[in-house]
Write an enzyme that holds these catalytic residues in place. Structure first.
Site, PDB file in Angstrom:
ATOM      1  N   ARG A  33      -4.204  58.807 -25.017  1.00  6.38           N
ATOM      2  CA  ARG A  33      -4.732  58.791 -26.226  1.00  6.38           C
ATOM      3  C   ARG A  33      -5.807  60.059 -26.564  1.00  6.38           C
ATOM      4  NH1 ARG A  33      -4.505  58.439 -31.478  1.00  6.38           N
ATOM      5  NH2 ARG A  33      -5.980  56.852 -32.551  1.00  6.38           N
ATOM      6  N   GLY A  34      -5.522  60.979 -27.095  1.00  5.58           N
ATOM      7  CA  GLY A  34      -6.184  62.257 -27.354  1.00  5.58           C
ATOM      8  C   GLY A  34      -7.591  62.147 -27.486  1.00  5.58           C
ATOM      9  N   GLU A  35      -7.898  61.264 -28.524  1.00  2.60           N
ATOM     10  CA  GLU A  35      -9.257  60.957 -28.751  1.00  2.60           C
ATOM     11  C   GLU A  35     -10.267  60.271 -27.671  1.00  2.60           C
ATOM     12  OE1 GLU A  35      -9.561  56.946 -31.555  1.00  2.60           O
ATOM     13  OE2 GLU A  35      -8.653  59.041 -32.662  1.00  2.60           O
ATOM     14  N   GLU A  38       5.571  56.462 -27.153  1.00  2.00           N
ATOM     15  CA  GLU A  38       5.999  57.237 -25.612  1.00  2.00           C
ATOM     16  C   GLU A  38       5.929  56.281 -24.510  1.00  2.00           C
ATOM     17  OE1 GLU A  38       2.639  61.135 -26.384  1.00  2.00           O
ATOM     18  OE2 GLU A  38       2.407  59.712 -24.585  1.00  2.00           O
TER      19      GLU A  38
END
Length: 182
Positions: A38-40, A105
């Protein structure tokens, strides 16, 4: 450790070939490792350090650097990168389940585990594996929102739940609240 095995069996950043079964014995992998995260939550800390360490070891690693805008679908290129990776490392963080993209994903990664014998390594970053397995705490909150948002797609939500349960039962790393230095 899987990464040591990968680095010692590959020369520089060449692709790995599997010899474990006839279905994958002739397969040429484009990437050694696919990072799902999760990028954030982890893009600029844990995942960045993990990616840098893998690259320094000569491990060809795919990390998606694009933030998906809300409401967009997972890109075909990203799905292809998952299929072309020998190992998927999934970094579960507090907000992982809030992203339908991350969950899509995850489903794809588990499909590749079944059909292509992809190695899947879960990393539980500041979350307990039982929170993932049983969708509690932040994972439970995220699924309550998904069930509301995707009322007409409950089969998809159930697929996500099943995928989280399956992957949380795999052997992986629980990193808790430890601090990591680059």
């Amino acid at each position: 450790m899987a990464f040591q095995e990968v680095s010692s069996s590959s020369s520089s950043s060449s692709s790995l070939s599997s010899t474990s079964s006839s279905s994958s014995s002739t397969r040429q992998w484009i990437y050694d490792v696919f990072l799902s995260f999760r990028g954030e939550d982890t893009r600029n800390n844990f995942t960045a350090h993990l990616y840098d360490a893998l690259v320094r070891m000569g491990i060809n690693t795919y990390r998606d650097d694009d933030d998906l805008k809300r409401g967009e679908n997972i890109s075909p290129a990203l799905l292809k990168a998952i299929e072309e990776s020998r190992i998927s490392v999934i970094v579960f963080s507090q907000n992982y389940a809030s992203s339908s993209w991350c969950l899509d994903e995850l489903v794809k990664i588990l499909e590749c585990r079944e059909t292509m014998e992809q190695i899947v390594v879960p990393v539980f970053y500041k979350v307990d594996p039982s929170e993932v397995r049983h969708q509690r705490k932040s994972f439970g909150v995220a699924f309550a929102k998904h069930e509301e948002r995707f009322k007409d797609k409950q089969m998809m939500v159930q697929k996500w739940r099943t995928a989280l349960t399956q992957v949380s039962n795999l052997s992986g790393w629980h990193l808790g609240n430890r601090y990591f230095l680059p």
